[in-house]
Write a protein that holds these residues in place. Structure first.
Motif, PDB file in Angstrom:
ATOM      1  N   PHE A  34      36.398  37.692  40.858  1.00  0.00           N
ATOM      2  CA  PHE A  34      37.616  37.551  40.873  1.00  0.00           C
ATOM      3  C   PHE A  34      38.112  36.301  41.814  1.00  0.00           C
ATOM      4  O   PHE A  34      37.352  35.799  42.389  1.00  0.00           O
ATOM      5  CB  PHE A  34      38.531  38.873  41.515  1.00  0.00           C
ATOM      6  N   LYS A  79      44.474  40.798  41.084  1.00  0.00           N
ATOM      7  CA  LYS A  79      43.829  39.404  40.919  1.00  0.00           C
ATOM      8  C   LYS A  79      43.319  39.236  39.376  1.00  0.00           C
ATOM      9  O   LYS A  79      42.779  40.326  38.841  1.00  0.00           O
ATOM     10  CB  LYS A  79      42.931  39.359  42.066  1.00  0.00           C
ATOM     11  N   ARG A  80      43.016  37.946  39.098  1.00  0.00           N
ATOM     12  CA  ARG A  80      42.368  37.751  37.825  1.00  0.00           C
ATOM     13  C   ARG A  80      40.893  37.871  38.253  1.00  0.00           C
ATOM     14  O   ARG A  80      40.340  37.396  39.092  1.00  0.00           O
ATOM     15  CB  ARG A  80      42.605  36.352  37.393  1.00  0.00           C
ATOM     16  N   ARG A  81      40.249  38.835  37.171  1.00  0.00           N
ATOM     17  CA  ARG A  81      38.951  39.282  37.192  1.00  0.00           C
ATOM     18  C   ARG A  81      38.409  38.566  35.954  1.00  0.00           C
ATOM     19  O   ARG A  81      38.870  38.430  35.016  1.00  0.00           O
ATOM     20  CB  ARG A  81      38.660  40.399  37.275  1.00  0.00           C
ATOM     21  N   ASP A  99      38.645  37.267  30.496  1.00  0.00           N
ATOM     22  CA  ASP A  99      39.104  37.665  31.840  1.00  0.00           C
ATOM     23  C   ASP A  99      39.982  38.631  31.668  1.00  0.00           C
ATOM     24  O   ASP A  99      40.446  39.164  30.491  1.00  0.00           O
ATOM     25  CB  ASP A  99      39.779  36.216  32.617  1.00  0.00           C
ATOM     26  N   SER A 100      40.393  39.485  32.723  1.00  0.00           N
ATOM     27  CA  SER A 100      41.551  40.355  32.833  1.00  0.00           C
ATOM     28  C   SER A 100      42.585  40.150  32.011  1.00  0.00           C
ATOM     29  O   SER A 100      43.391  41.460  31.742  1.00  0.00           O
ATOM     30  CB  SER A 100      41.561  40.911  34.367  1.00  0.00           C
ATOM     31  N   THR A 145      41.508  44.142  44.502  1.00  0.00           N
ATOM     32  CA  THR A 145      41.515  43.119  43.515  1.00  0.00           C
ATOM     33  C   THR A 145      42.284  43.567  42.115  1.00  0.00           C
ATOM     34  O   THR A 145      42.042  42.921  41.356  1.00  0.00           O
ATOM     35  CB  THR A 145      40.029  42.796  42.991  1.00  0.00           C
TER      36      THR A 145
END
Length: 540
Positions: free
Chosen positions: A228, A168-170, A185-186, A165
């Motif tokens: 995520f 990926k956007r977390r 978010d990340s 992940t």
């Protein structure tokens, strides 16, 4: 008409004030636990319920009961176990952890239903409702992670979904009626309502991240999800159940501080005195993510902040005061008090800088010759007359207080001359080792107030510069006795710190010009009168 207006006003007032009177459930019923619990037939479940750690709650009865119509039938309590539940149900209290646990084994279908865990008497005490369901075989739904947080404390949660992940956007979001509201978010995008009080940082192993949220308020109670993005698959997220309650013993710190340009502000930070090894620091929250460290208790000071920031520990009230002076407009922002232990003690404060002048006045830069005498003078207004005044010498871990003259200690001495409202720090003689930053400040009841900084440069040459109003360099010492500690007498300091004005001098000269001729006329008149009387006496 007047009566109608009065009645209308009375009708509106309760509605307006009701909003402030109706606190959330957390304020009136602070017991908290899981909303749902799922167990496997023949297996066991453990339910954890939290309660405020007041002396009454700590020693009061704890219970687990099953809802049956209007009644709630006790199955287990602090000193009781219901018939039929012997050897398969237990209640364990952990007051130091602010919770008690109920464990039920050999689960049957009769163990499902609506239950309550609580403190005190059933139905009349503090309680929380739990829905228990039983399935015939695994798997069971992963329960929500519970967080029981003090009002105005800090919440920290870690989430990990594996190294796959990383790209990926977390995110962290809060459940609302129309979906899940993104908090942060990340990519460091955040909800503007959380500006300055939420931070996302990446952790090991890869794919892990931590979210920190400060100044937890009543409205922050609710369900959150960290997860995520995976094509909208909700199974790729973790449920977090947050409950905020009020602990009246938890310190309430300022959320905003305001300082004038060139002046100073104080950030109050909490810490646990027994954890002497913990790292504590002040950092500035960044819009693009992260928190830029300004100062640490280990001795680190960010370049550009030398002489501007210092830590003062006060173990008695579990606080660290961080003073930041020489304020500039660019210093505005959110500052976080951080620690590598006891995350709930972390806090954030917004700094606002307004135009103005410091109320303490000093010469910001003083240059002097080694071997000469130097007086650093700090002038203060009448509002600080009753405050404690001090001089301290700055270093990268604190600002060490300079001993007062009447303590009879060697080295520089600090004396206060109330007639001119000045505090004088004297060096007699000044040496190269005295070079550095010095702060003049005020305190009241142990709380730090305004502080200003002076940079002292000491050279071996004869080209030292000084202001005659704030600095006196006298290498000949021809002007009378000097007190122990290097400070002038009161008369000498008044003469050096506050020179006689030209207006006063002109007034004295004018008075002399008027009184001189007047005295001469009076003398002539007295002489003439004496001669006249003498002649009268001679004739008679």
């Amino acid at each position: 008409m007047t009566l109608l207006g009065l009645l209308l006003l009375l009708a509106l007032l309760p509605a307006a004030s009701a909003r402030s009177r109706h606190l959330p459930k957390a304020a009136s019923d602070p017991v908290f636990g899981p909303r749902q619990v799922q167990g496997v037939l023949g297996g066991s479940v453990t339910v954890k319920c939290f309660y405020p750690p007041t002396p009454t709650n700590t020693h009061d009865r704890k219970y687990w009961c099953k809802q049956s119509g209007p009644r709630c039938v006790t199955l287990v309590a602090t000193t009781y176990v219901a018939p039929g539940y012997q050897d398969r149900i237990a209640l364990t209290d952990h007051p130091e952890e602010e919770n008690f646990q109920v464990t039920i084994s050999e689960l049957g279908l009769g163990d499902r239903g609506i239950f309550q865990c609580g403190v005190g008497v059933n139905g009349r005490g503090l309680s929380h409702t739990v829905n228990v369901s039983i399935v015939e075989a695994p798997p069971v739904a992963e329960p929500a992670e519970l967080f029981y947080l003090k009002l105005r404390s800090t919440w920290t949660v870690s989430c990990s979904f594996g190294k796959d992940t990383v790209d990926k956007r977390r995110y962290l979001c809060k459940k609302e009626k129309d979906g899940c509201r993104d908090i942060i978010d990340s990519s460091q995008k955040f909800d503007p309502a959380y500006r300055g009080r939420v931070l996302l940082t990446f952790e090991d192993p890869p794919g892990s991240f931590r979210v920190t949220m400060t100044q937890m308020d009543w409205e922050d109670t609710g369900l959150y999800y960290c997860g995520f993005d995976e094509f909208g698959d909700e199974s790729k997220r973790k449920e977090l159940d947050v409950f905020v309650y009020e602990d009246k013993n938890f310190p309430q710190l300022k959320t905003t501080v305001t300082g004038k340009t060139g002046s100073s502000v104080t950030f109050e930070c909490l810490f646990e005195p027994v954890m002497k090894s913990s790292t504590r620091y002040l950092c500035k929250w960044r819009e693009q993510g992260g928190c830029d460290r300004i100062i640490e208790n280990t001795g680190y000071v960010k370049p550009g902040f030398e002489g501007r920031v210092a830590l003062f520990q006060s173990p008695g009230d579990r606080t660290v005061s961080v003073l930041l002076n020489q304020l500039q407009a660019k210093d505005e922002g959110f500052y976080w008090c951080m620690s590598d232990e006891l995350k709930e003690l972390q806090s954030s404060t917004q700094l606002k800088v307004v135009e103005g002048e410091p109320e303490l006045r000093v010469e910001k830069l003083v240059e002097a010759r080694a071997g000469s005498r130097v007086d650093l003078t700090c002038s203060y207004p009448c509002k600080f007359y009753s405050y404690e005044k001090y001089w301290c010498r700055w270093n990268d871990t604190s600002c060490s207080m300079v001993p007062a003259q009447d303590q009879g200690l060697p080295g520089p001495g600090a004396t206060c001359h109330t007639a001119n409202k000045t505090v004088v720090l004297s060096f007699d003689p000044v040496t190269k080792g005295d070079e550095g930053w010095y702060w003049c400040g005020v305190k009241r009841d142990g709380v730090f107030g305004e502080a200003v900084a002076v940079k002292l440069l000491v050279s071996a040459g004869s080209d030292a510069k000084h202001s005659p109003e704030l600095l006196d360099v006298d290498s000949s010492r021809e002007s009378g006795a000097v007190h122990r500690g290097g400070a002038y007498s009161d008369a000498e300091v008044r003469k050096g710190a506050v020179p006689e004005s030209s207006d006063e001098s002109q007034g004295s000269n004018t008075l002399a010009l008027v009184l001189g001729p007047l005295a001469g006329l009076i003398l002539i008149a007295v002489t003439a009168f004496a001669v006249f009387r003498y002649r009268q006496l001679k004739r008679s």
